[in-house]
Design an enzyme around this catalytic site. Structure first.
Site, PDB file in Angstrom:
ATOM      1  N   GLU A 233      46.840  53.568  16.043  1.00  0.00           N
ATOM      2  CA  GLU A 233      46.081  54.837  16.003  1.00  0.00           C
ATOM      3  C   GLU A 233      45.868  55.244  17.455  1.00  0.00           C
ATOM      4  OE1 GLU A 233      45.148  56.717  13.523  1.00  0.00           O
ATOM      5  OE2 GLU A 233      44.816  55.471  11.753  1.00  0.00           O
ATOM      6  N   CYS A 267      38.508  60.585  19.917  1.00  0.00           N
ATOM      7  CA  CYS A 267      39.964  60.810  19.775  1.00  0.00           C
ATOM      8  C   CYS A 267      40.250  62.188  19.206  1.00  0.00           C
ATOM      9  CB  CYS A 267      40.592  59.715  18.921  1.00  0.00           C
ATOM     10  SG  CYS A 267      39.811  59.511  17.319  1.00  0.00           S
TER      11      CYS A 267
HETATM   12  P1  NAD Z   1      43.360  51.746  26.012  1.00  0.00           P
HETATM   13  O1  NAD Z   1      44.677  52.007  25.377  1.00  0.00           O
HETATM   14  O2  NAD Z   1      43.264  51.744  27.488  1.00  0.00           O
HETATM   15  O3  NAD Z   1      42.798  50.311  25.544  1.00  0.00           O
HETATM   16  C1  NAD Z   1      42.620  50.003  24.172  1.00  0.00           C
HETATM   17  C2  NAD Z   1      42.641  48.486  24.002  1.00  0.00           C
HETATM   18  O4  NAD Z   1      43.945  48.002  24.316  1.00  0.00           O
HETATM   19  C3  NAD Z   1      41.685  47.743  24.906  1.00  0.00           C
HETATM   20  O5  NAD Z   1      41.117  46.676  24.161  1.00  0.00           O
HETATM   21  C4  NAD Z   1      42.591  47.211  26.005  1.00  0.00           C
HETATM   22  O6  NAD Z   1      42.117  46.048  26.639  1.00  0.00           O
HETATM   23  C5  NAD Z   1      43.854  46.913  25.233  1.00  0.00           C
HETATM   24  N1  NAD Z   1      45.097  46.890  26.007  1.00  0.00           N
HETATM   25  C6  NAD Z   1      45.371  47.520  27.157  1.00  0.00           C
HETATM   26  N2  NAD Z   1      46.653  47.290  27.534  1.00  0.00           N
HETATM   27  C7  NAD Z   1      47.187  46.491  26.568  1.00  0.00           C
HETATM   28  C8  NAD Z   1      48.478  45.904  26.369  1.00  0.00           C
HETATM   29  N3  NAD Z   1      49.497  46.101  27.225  1.00  0.00           N
HETATM   30  N4  NAD Z   1      48.686  45.157  25.263  1.00  0.00           N
HETATM   31  C9  NAD Z   1      47.692  44.965  24.375  1.00  0.00           C
HETATM   32  N5  NAD Z   1      46.450  45.467  24.512  1.00  0.00           N
HETATM   33  C10 NAD Z   1      46.201  46.236  25.593  1.00  0.00           C
HETATM   34  O7  NAD Z   1      42.356  52.794  25.364  1.00  0.00           O
HETATM   35  P2  NAD Z   1      40.814  53.022  25.694  1.00  0.00           P
HETATM   36  O8  NAD Z   1      40.680  53.696  27.015  1.00  0.00           O
HETATM   37  O9  NAD Z   1      40.072  51.753  25.444  1.00  0.00           O
HETATM   38  O10 NAD Z   1      40.401  54.031  24.523  1.00  0.00           O
HETATM   39  C11 NAD Z   1      40.600  55.402  24.575  1.00  0.00           C
HETATM   40  C12 NAD Z   1      41.845  55.795  23.799  1.00  0.00           C
HETATM   41  O11 NAD Z   1      41.725  55.418  22.417  1.00  0.00           O
HETATM   42  C13 NAD Z   1      42.048  57.303  23.783  1.00  0.00           C
HETATM   43  O12 NAD Z   1      43.411  57.587  23.983  1.00  0.00           O
HETATM   44  C14 NAD Z   1      41.622  57.701  22.370  1.00  0.00           C
HETATM   45  O13 NAD Z   1      42.170  58.913  21.910  1.00  0.00           O
HETATM   46  C15 NAD Z   1      42.096  56.515  21.588  1.00  0.00           C
HETATM   47  N6  NAD Z   1      41.436  56.442  20.283  1.00  0.00           N
HETATM   48  C16 NAD Z   1      42.154  56.783  19.170  1.00  0.00           C
HETATM   49  C17 NAD Z   1      41.541  56.769  17.917  1.00  0.00           C
HETATM   50  C18 NAD Z   1      42.289  57.157  16.665  1.00  0.00           C
HETATM   51  O14 NAD Z   1      41.735  57.006  15.584  1.00  0.00           O
HETATM   52  N7  NAD Z   1      43.507  57.647  16.749  1.00  0.00           N
HETATM   53  C19 NAD Z   1      40.197  56.389  17.814  1.00  0.00           C
HETATM   54  C20 NAD Z   1      39.504  56.035  18.980  1.00  0.00           C
HETATM   55  C21 NAD Z   1      40.128  56.060  20.210  1.00  0.00           C
END
Ligand code: NAD
Length: 463
Positions: A233, A267
């Protein structure tokens, strides 16, 4: 305890004040293989229980969750800056909504029978095995709920890695479940992308991820070596279209709320607004007035409507997009870049309304995830639809207008979830789904929940 005594600590600071909220030990990468091995062992017994047994065990977490709700909400607010009222609401929903969430998963995962004239087929929903649930910080309790619970109910063991920005409230939530679950069916590891990608490389069977598009792409690359099942997501760049026959007060109220809620760190925040020329002046004026009334401040203050950005990094992304847009000719009507006003201090970004933006600006192309409402004038529905769809993203969208007119426009949008005179959330049982680069797989509702399990068909002849 997963971490050794020598493990480095992750220190969490309140983005409103800079104060230390707490710390958790970072899970050493070398320990992650052991975590996965323990999950594999625990999963066998967990999967051997019936769907109803698993559900009833998870439901025992209702009281612990209710008892922990105040603390979880307070931690969420202090970790990532969500206004305290909203953070408490999120935490209370994790307890109050548990029965409904469990019921939805159980109904989705119950065996189903299909029959034609000659064959009777059972659809059976099996666990994948070990699932990694990796979550973001913006809904630091709700996202774990949505990513972890269906995976557990399906019979998977789950290794949960919350965001490094908000591990304390996530850990408090997980502890409530761990207090009722068999040992190692739910384990928590802490850290950032290093730990997240190490977990995926260990060859888990399912990755349930909510986060940014860029990380989703990295995960897909990491997971390709094992052909691991993915539910991703991802981010969005949601459009709002305001037609000439819209109720302008309602459209502007929605625009203000949906652009600035959680400081735009949602999001499905409105990130691009396309408004018909005939009503653009009045609509823009209403949005500017709305932005001026938003009360920004310390997230611990009950009257705060808009807290800080969750981190200095998040603020810098927003400010870079804003500065680039203004340098390229965008005009700021209120907010950061407003003539005469000093830039906000610390992690704060004022609710900002921009006009004279153009499609090539990064503020119109990349996810901003901040309190910015860029407004573009359009002269036809076709132009609004073309601009709204001109993005690789496809999470949510909204159209405000006379209902039949708005419905015709809504049908032409490519986002996964479109709201007509409302936000994009659907009726109970609807999936939460992003199209194109906003999702790969989805969750929620019958079809989303079934993605947490492997469907198997067992058929026999009727003759
Ligand atoms: P992010 O992608 O930076 O991090 C999300 C998670 O992934 C964190 O736990 C992080 O430590 C982990 N992560 C980072 N790099 C990784 C890798 N290479 N492999 C595995 N895990 C890794 O996102 P964020 O800044 O924490 O959150 C904001 C983002 O989330 C925005 O883009 C937002 O739109 C999205 N979001 C989407 C939804 C949805 O329902 N579509 C809901 C909430 C947030």
């Amino acid at each position: 305890m997963l971490a050794t005594q020598h493990a480095p600590m992750l220190t969490i600071r309140n983005p409103s004040t800079g104060e230390v909220v707490g710390e958790v030990p970072v899970t050493p990468v070398a320990e992650i293989a052991g975590v996965v091995a323990r999950a594999r062992e625990a999963q066998v017994g967990w999967a051997a229980k019936s769907l109803d047994e698993r559900a009833s065990i998870i439901l025992r977490a209702k009281d612990p969750l209710a008892a922990a709700a105040e603390r979880m909400g307070s931690l969420a607010s202090r970790e990532m800056g969500k206004p305290i009222k909203e953070a408490l609401g999120e935490a209370k929903h994790a307890a109050g909504g548990l029965e409904e969430m469990v019921k939805e998963s159980v109904e989705a995962l119950r065996e189903e029978v299909l029959e034609d004239a000659s064959v009777r087929t059972r659809l059976v929903f099996d666990p994948y095995g070990v699932a990694a649930a990796i979550t973001p910080w913006n809904f630091p309790i709700l996202m774990p709920v949505q990513n972890v619970l269906p995976a557990l109910i399906a019979g998977n063991a789950v290794i949960f890695k919350p965001s490094e920005v908000s591990p304390l409230c996530a850990q408090a939530w997980a502890k409530c479940l761990q207090s009722v679950l068999p040992e190692d069916v739910l384990q928590v590891i802490h850290g950032d992308g290093t730990q997240g990608s190490a977990l995926i490389r260990e060859g888990v069977d399912l990755v349930v991820f909510t986060g940014s598009r860029a990380t989703g792409m990295a995960i897909m690359r990491e997971a390709s070596g094992h052909l691991t099942r993915l539910i991703l997501e991802l981010g969005g760049k949601d459009p709002l279209i305001v037609l000439e026959d819209a109720d302008l007060e309602a459209a502007a109220t929605f625009a203000v709320r949906n652009s600035f809620r959680n400081a735009g760190q949602v999001c499905v925040s409105t990130e691009r607004i396309f408004v018909h020329d005939a009503v653009a002046d009045r609509f823009t004026q209403l949005v500017v007035e709305g932005a001026k009334t938003m009360k920004q401040g310390d997230s611990a203050d009950e009257s705060t409507q808009l807290g800080p950005m969750a981190s200095a990094r998040q603020k810098s992304i927003v400010m870079k997009q804003l500065q680039e847009a203004i340098a390229a000719g965008a005009k700021c009507l209120v907010g950061e870049g407003d003539d005469g006003a000093a830039p906000s201090e610390g992690n704060f970004v004022r609710p900002t309304v921009l006009v004279d933006v153009t499609p090539e600006m990064s503020i119109m192309r990349d996810e901003t995830f901040g309190p910015v409402a860029p407004i573009v004038r359009v002269s036809t529905d076709a132009q609004a639809v073309a601009l709204a769809n001109d993005t690789p993203y496809g999470l949510g969208a909204a159209v405000f207008g006379a209902p039949d007119h708005a419905a015709r426009v809504a049908d032409q949008l490519t986002a996964g979830m479109v709201g007509i005179n409302k936000g994009c959330g659907g009726a109970d049982g609807s999936p939460w789904v992003g199209s194109r680069h906003s999702g790969h797989g989805f969750h929620g509702g019958k079809y989303g929940t079934r993605q947490f399990a492997q469907v198997r068909t067992i058929s026999r002849s009727k003759a």
